[in-house]
Design an enzyme around this catalytic site. Structure first.
Site, PDB file in Angstrom:
ATOM      1  N   TYR A  48       0.832  -1.214   0.000  1.00 46.15           N
ATOM      2  CA  TYR A  48       0.000   0.000   0.000  1.00 46.15           C
ATOM      3  C   TYR A  48       0.867   1.265   0.000  1.00 46.15           C
ATOM      4  CZ  TYR A  48      -4.192  -2.782   0.651  1.00 46.15           C
ATOM      5  OH  TYR A  48      -5.225  -3.666   0.469  1.00 46.15           O
TER       6      TYR A  48
HETATM    7  C1  LIG Z   1      -0.663  -7.365  -3.035  1.00 48.44           C
HETATM    8  C2  LIG Z   1      -1.258  -8.066  -4.274  1.00 48.44           C
HETATM    9  C3  LIG Z   1      -2.753  -7.810  -4.337  1.00 48.44           C
HETATM   10  C4  LIG Z   1      -0.575  -7.484  -5.548  1.00 48.44           C
HETATM   11  O1  LIG Z   1      -1.145  -8.124  -6.679  1.00 48.44           O
HETATM   12  P1  LIG Z   1      -0.345  -8.353  -8.054  1.00 48.44           P
HETATM   13  O2  LIG Z   1      -1.353  -8.655  -9.124  1.00 48.44           O
HETATM   14  O3  LIG Z   1       0.749  -9.328  -7.866  1.00 48.44           O
HETATM   15  O4  LIG Z   1       0.286  -6.921  -8.250  1.00 48.44           O
HETATM   16  P2  LIG Z   1       0.555  -6.134  -9.605  1.00 48.44           P
HETATM   17  O5  LIG Z   1       1.093  -7.074 -10.649  1.00 48.44           O
HETATM   18  O6  LIG Z   1      -0.670  -5.349  -9.974  1.00 48.44           O
HETATM   19  O7  LIG Z   1       1.718  -5.165  -9.137  1.00 48.44           O
HETATM   20  C5  LIG Z   1       1.433  -3.891  -8.710  1.00 48.44           C
HETATM   21  C6  LIG Z   1       2.649  -3.176  -8.185  1.00 48.44           C
HETATM   22  O8  LIG Z   1       2.764  -3.455  -6.787  1.00 48.44           O
HETATM   23  C7  LIG Z   1       4.072  -3.941  -6.495  1.00 48.44           C
HETATM   24  N1  LIG Z   1       3.952  -4.908  -5.399  1.00 48.44           N
HETATM   25  C8  LIG Z   1       3.316  -6.080  -5.404  1.00 48.44           C
HETATM   26  N2  LIG Z   1       3.394  -6.657  -4.173  1.00 48.44           N
HETATM   27  C9  LIG Z   1       4.128  -5.806  -3.403  1.00 48.44           C
HETATM   28  C10 LIG Z   1       4.567  -5.816  -2.035  1.00 48.44           C
HETATM   29  N3  LIG Z   1       4.282  -6.820  -1.215  1.00 48.44           N
HETATM   30  N4  LIG Z   1       5.285  -4.758  -1.575  1.00 48.44           N
HETATM   31  C11 LIG Z   1       5.586  -3.695  -2.387  1.00 48.44           C
HETATM   32  N5  LIG Z   1       5.176  -3.624  -3.681  1.00 48.44           N
HETATM   33  C12 LIG Z   1       4.467  -4.677  -4.174  1.00 48.44           C
HETATM   34  C13 LIG Z   1       4.553  -4.533  -7.805  1.00 48.44           C
HETATM   35  O9  LIG Z   1       5.957  -4.569  -7.846  1.00 48.44           O
HETATM   36  C14 LIG Z   1       3.989  -3.544  -8.814  1.00 48.44           C
HETATM   37  O10 LIG Z   1       4.783  -2.383  -8.816  1.00 48.44           O
HETATM   38  P3  LIG Z   1       4.767  -1.293 -10.007  1.00 48.44           P
HETATM   39  O11 LIG Z   1       3.384  -0.691 -10.049  1.00 48.44           O
HETATM   40  O12 LIG Z   1       5.804  -0.292  -9.578  1.00 48.44           O
HETATM   41  O13 LIG Z   1       5.117  -2.065 -11.246  1.00 48.44           O
HETATM   42  C15 LIG Z   1      -0.939  -9.583  -4.254  1.00 48.44           C
HETATM   43  O14 LIG Z   1       0.437  -9.761  -4.112  1.00 48.44           O
HETATM   44  C16 LIG Z   1      -1.664 -10.358  -3.146  1.00 48.44           C
HETATM   45  O15 LIG Z   1      -2.782 -10.792  -3.320  1.00 48.44           O
HETATM   46  N6  LIG Z   1      -0.991 -10.539  -1.988  1.00 48.44           N
HETATM   47  C17 LIG Z   1      -1.574 -11.341  -0.921  1.00 48.44           C
HETATM   48  C18 LIG Z   1      -2.721 -10.628  -0.259  1.00 48.44           C
HETATM   49  C19 LIG Z   1      -2.326  -9.302   0.361  1.00 48.44           C
HETATM   50  O16 LIG Z   1      -1.325  -9.186   1.057  1.00 48.44           O
HETATM   51  N7  LIG Z   1      -3.122  -8.252   0.096  1.00 48.44           N
HETATM   52  C20 LIG Z   1      -2.820  -6.924   0.561  1.00 48.44           C
HETATM   53  C21 LIG Z   1      -3.914  -6.311   1.299  1.00 48.44           C
HETATM   54  S1  LIG Z   1      -4.595  -7.104   2.728  1.00 48.44           S
END
Ligand SMILES: CC(C)(COP(=O)(O)OP(=O)(O)OC[C@H]1O[C@@H](n2cnc3c(N)ncnc32)[C@H](O)[C@@H]1OP(=O)(O)O)[C@@H](O)C(=O)NCCC(=O)NCCS
Length: 169
Positions: free
Chosen positions: A141
């Site tokens: 976030y």
């Molecule tokens: C967090 C989550 C939703 C990201 O989904 P994703 O489809 O892999 O992400 P995207 O491909 O859209 O990437 C988006 C951006 O976020 C970044 N990103 C992804 N996970 C990240 C993390 N843990 N920390 C920092 N940045 C992160 C990516 O590098 C990318 O960066 P950019 O915009 O500079 O290229 C996914 O990893 C997830 O479901 N995680 C487990 C659940 C969770 O922790 N949810 C968070 C809220 S409770």
């Protein structure tokens, strides 16, 4: 036809195979999302391939209240100190492990921002709030521009002015 669509959770959606790597978020989608919808506690939006029932991602949104004291001093400036500040809560956001790193998290977040921006034309919303599950989620976030509340690094917010800018872009 677009590769993905985001739609409101319905009875026909298949959630059993969903696996984002965080048990709490998987279990919530499978066991509680339907009840939250039914009881008007949250609206849940799911990511699917158009016309197919299998869920690959989701987010949930609700209303929330923001305590004035929880805002960093610079953000609290000009806001009424004795009043509860209205917010929107992005309760959960998750993408299935099989389709990670393709921008789908961004697509879900953008969809939520657009929805909140549209709602803010109808009712007062000062900021979008998230309660990150762990440090990894908080890092995600922060990477997206959310700022931590004072003294609670896993509780973050995005001021409405920024939500509108991002949603418009
Ligand atoms: C967090 C989550 C939703 C990201 O989904 P994703 O489809 O892999 O992400 P995207 O491909 O859209 O990437 C988006 C951006 O976020 C970044 N990103 C992804 N996970 C990240 C993390 N843990 N920390 C920092 N940045 C992160 C990516 O590098 C990318 O960066 P950019 O915009 O500079 O290229 C996914 O990893 C997830 O479901 N995680 C487990 C659940 C969770 O922790 N949810 C968070 C809220 S409770």
């Amino acid at each position: 036809m677009p590769a993905w669509s985001i739609e409101r959770l319905g009875k026909h959606h298949e959630r059993d195979a969903f696996d984002c790597g965080k048990q709490l978020l998987d279990a919530w989608l499978k066991q509680f999302a339907g009840q939250h919808e039914k009881k008007d506690l949250a609206r849940v939006y799911v990511l699917v391939r158009p016309g197919q029932p299998r869920v690959y991602g989701y987010y949930a949104i609700s209303n929330c209240q923001i305590a004035y004291e929880s805002l960093p001093a610079q953000r609290a400036k000009g806001l009424p100190g004795r009043q509860i500040i209205p917010g929107a809560l992005l309760g959960r956001l998750a993408v299935d492990r099989s389709v990670r790193g393709q921008g789908l998290g961004d697509a879900l977040l953008f969809d939520a921002l657009k929805r909140i921006a549209a709602l803010s034309e109808e009712i007062g919303i000062q900021a979008l709030v998230v309660h990150a599950l762990d440090d990894d989620a908080a890092a995600y976030y922060r990477h997206k521009g959310f700022e931590p509340f004072a003294n609670t690094p896993r509780h973050l917010f995005l001021p409405m002015t920024i939500v509108r800018k991002l949603a418009g872009g």
